[in-house]
Write a protein that holds these residues in place. Structure first.
Motif, PDB file in Angstrom:
ATOM      1  N   THR A 130      -5.944  -0.872   1.803  1.00  0.00           N
ATOM      2  CA  THR A 130      -4.569  -1.344   1.821  1.00  0.00           C
ATOM      3  C   THR A 130      -3.628  -0.192   2.178  1.00  0.00           C
ATOM      4  O   THR A 130      -4.016   0.719   2.894  1.00  0.00           O
ATOM      5  N   SER A 131      -2.418  -0.208   1.684  1.00  0.00           N
ATOM      6  CA  SER A 131      -1.413   0.774   2.107  1.00  0.00           C
ATOM      7  C   SER A 131      -0.268   0.788   1.115  1.00  0.00           C
ATOM      8  O   SER A 131      -0.005  -0.226   0.442  1.00  0.00           O
ATOM      9  N   ASP A 132       0.432   1.936   1.022  1.00  0.00           N
ATOM     10  CA  ASP A 132       1.632   1.940   0.181  1.00  0.00           C
ATOM     11  C   ASP A 132       2.726   1.065   0.777  1.00  0.00           C
ATOM     12  O   ASP A 132       3.697   0.724   0.098  1.00  0.00           O
ATOM     13  N   ALA A 133       2.573   0.669   2.048  1.00  0.00           N
ATOM     14  CA  ALA A 133       3.526  -0.275   2.645  1.00  0.00           C
ATOM     15  C   ALA A 133       3.439  -1.649   2.000  1.00  0.00           C
ATOM     16  O   ALA A 133       4.327  -2.487   2.197  1.00  0.00           O
ATOM     17  N   ALA A 134       2.387  -1.902   1.210  1.00  0.00           N
ATOM     18  CA  ALA A 134       2.264  -3.168   0.500  1.00  0.00           C
ATOM     19  C   ALA A 134       3.318  -3.313  -0.592  1.00  0.00           C
ATOM     20  O   ALA A 134       3.672  -4.433  -0.980  1.00  0.00           O
ATOM     21  N   THR A 135       3.806  -2.199  -1.100  1.00  0.00           N
ATOM     22  CA  THR A 135       4.772  -2.251  -2.200  1.00  0.00           C
ATOM     23  C   THR A 135       6.079  -1.519  -1.890  1.00  0.00           C
ATOM     24  O   THR A 135       7.084  -1.757  -2.552  1.00  0.00           O
ATOM     25  N   GLY A 136       6.076  -0.628  -0.890  1.00  0.00           N
ATOM     26  CA  GLY A 136       7.280   0.119  -0.562  1.00  0.00           C
ATOM     27  C   GLY A 136       8.133  -0.582   0.482  1.00  0.00           C
ATOM     28  O   GLY A 136       7.615  -1.219   1.398  1.00  0.00           O
ATOM     29  N   ARG A 166     -17.792  -5.442  -8.206  1.00  0.00           N
ATOM     30  CA  ARG A 166     -16.643  -4.542  -8.287  1.00  0.00           C
ATOM     31  C   ARG A 166     -15.750  -4.760  -7.066  1.00  0.00           C
ATOM     32  O   ARG A 166     -16.231  -4.787  -5.939  1.00  0.00           O
ATOM     33  N   VAL A 167     -14.461  -4.916  -7.298  1.00  0.00           N
ATOM     34  CA  VAL A 167     -13.496  -5.079  -6.211  1.00  0.00           C
ATOM     35  C   VAL A 167     -12.404  -4.028  -6.384  1.00  0.00           C
ATOM     36  O   VAL A 167     -11.713  -4.003  -7.407  1.00  0.00           O
ATOM     37  N   TRP A 168     -12.284  -3.162  -5.390  1.00  0.00           N
ATOM     38  CA  TRP A 168     -11.238  -2.146  -5.404  1.00  0.00           C
ATOM     39  C   TRP A 168     -10.361  -2.327  -4.182  1.00  0.00           C
ATOM     40  O   TRP A 168     -10.853  -2.514  -3.067  1.00  0.00           O
ATOM     41  N   TRP A 169      -9.041  -2.294  -4.382  1.00  0.00           N
ATOM     42  CA  TRP A 169      -8.137  -2.262  -3.243  1.00  0.00           C
ATOM     43  C   TRP A 169      -7.528  -0.872  -3.221  1.00  0.00           C
ATOM     44  O   TRP A 169      -6.930  -0.406  -4.182  1.00  0.00           O
ATOM     45  N   VAL A 170      -7.767  -0.199  -2.106  1.00  0.00           N
ATOM     46  CA  VAL A 170      -7.591   1.245  -2.042  1.00  0.00           C
ATOM     47  C   VAL A 170      -6.478   1.619  -1.075  1.00  0.00           C
ATOM     48  O   VAL A 170      -6.514   1.272   0.113  1.00  0.00           O
ATOM     49  N   ASP A 171      -5.492   2.346  -1.591  1.00  0.00           N
ATOM     50  CA  ASP A 171      -4.437   2.943  -0.761  1.00  0.00           C
ATOM     51  C   ASP A 171      -4.879   4.356  -0.415  1.00  0.00           C
ATOM     52  O   ASP A 171      -4.879   5.237  -1.281  1.00  0.00           O
ATOM     53  N   PRO A 172      -5.256   4.609   0.843  1.00  0.00           N
ATOM     54  CA  PRO A 172      -5.766   5.938   1.199  1.00  0.00           C
ATOM     55  C   PRO A 172      -4.672   6.962   1.456  1.00  0.00           C
ATOM     56  O   PRO A 172      -4.978   8.143   1.643  1.00  0.00           O
TER      57      PRO A 172
END
Length: 218
Positions: A130-136, A166-172
Motif C-alpha cells: 500500500t502507500s501513505d497516500a492511502a491516509t495522507g 497472515r495478512v499484512w498491508w505494508v506501506d514501504p
C-alpha cells in the motif's frame, strides 16, 4: 520443505528486490509482471518461474493460481500510478479512475480469492503493498491514494475473516522506483530509499510472522 512465494510486479522495483531476497534464502518463486522480457531475465537470474501477463485479466489469474497448488506467500505488489502528471480530483478522468481501481484493488482481490485454498492449506501469508497516500491528503494523489485506501480496508477485513492466514498491508515508504520518478521526477526519486533495503525489511517481516495488520517499513 521449500517455501513458495508468488510475487506480482516482480520484473523491477520492490517486487524484483524482494524476489532476490527470498531467492537468496532458498524460496521457490513464481513471478509475474506485464513486461515479459524483464520478467524472463529476472526469472533466469533467480531460477524462478516466470508467468508474464496482466493481473487484471481473469485467465492470467487462473494461470497463476494453477501454478501454485502449494503457496506460503502471496505478494500483491503490482500496481499503477494512474494519470500523470497527477491531476486534482476535480479533473480526474473517471474512466482512468475505473481502470486504476481494477488494477490496484480488484486484481489483488481476484488473486487472493484464486489462491486462498493453497494459502489456507499452508497457513500462509498475504502481503498487500500500500502507500501513505492511502491516509495522507496529498494534492494530486487522490486517485492513487483512494485505491490504496480501498486495498487497506480490504486487507483489514480479510485479516479478520481468515485467521489462519497472515495478512499484512505494508506501506514501504518512498522508494527509488520508476513509479515514483513518474510522479515526482527522476531527481527527487533518486533521493528516496533503495528498494533492496525495503525488501530486506519485508523479508524480515515474513520471517517473523507477526499478527496480521498494517506495517510501515520506513
Amino acid at each position: 520443505m521449500t517455501n513458495t512465494a508468488l510475487i506480482t510486479g516482480a520484473s523491477r522495483g520492490l517486487g524484483l528486490a524482494l524476489a532476490r531476497s527470498l531467492a537468496g534464502a532458498g524460496w521457490n518463486l513464481v513471478l509475474t509482471a506485464r513486461g515479459a522480457d524483464d520478467l524472463e531475465r529476472a526469472a533466469a537470474e533467480l531460477g524462478a518461474t516466470a508467468i508474464p501477463g496482466d493481473v487484471t485479466e481473469p485467465e492470467h489469474v487462473r494461470r497463476l493460481a494453477q501454478a501454485v497448488p502449494e503457496l506460503d506467500l502471496l505478494v500483491n505488489n503490482a500496481g499503477d500510478l494512474g494519470v500523470t502528471p497527477l491531476p486534482p480530483l476535480a479533473g480526474y478522468p473517471l474512466e482512468a479512475f475505473r481502470v486504476l481501481l481494477e488494477t490496484n484493488v480488484t486484481a489483488p482481490l481476484a488473486l487472493i480469492q484464486a489462491t486462498l485454498p493453497a494459502l489456507r492449506a499452508a497457513r500462509g501469508a498475504v502481503v498487500n503493498i500500500t502507500s501513505d497516500a492511502a491516509t495522507g491528503a496529498y494534492e494530486g494523489w487522490g486517485g492513487y491514494g483512494a485505491t490504496k485506501a480501498a486495498l487497506e480496508q480490504l486487507s483489514n477485513v480479510l485479516s479478520a475473516e481468515e485467521p489462519e492466514v497472515r495478512v499484512w498491508w505494508v506501506d514501504p515508504g518512498e522508494m527509488n522506483t520508476r513509479m515514483l520518478a513518474d510522479a515526482v521526477g527522476a531527481e527527487e526519486a533518486a533521493a528516496a530509499t533503495d528498494p533492496a533495503k525495503v525488501a530486506e525489511a519485508l523479508h524480515d517481516l515474513v520471517k517473523a510472522r507477526p499478527a496480521g495488520g498494517k506495517v510501515s517499513l520506513q
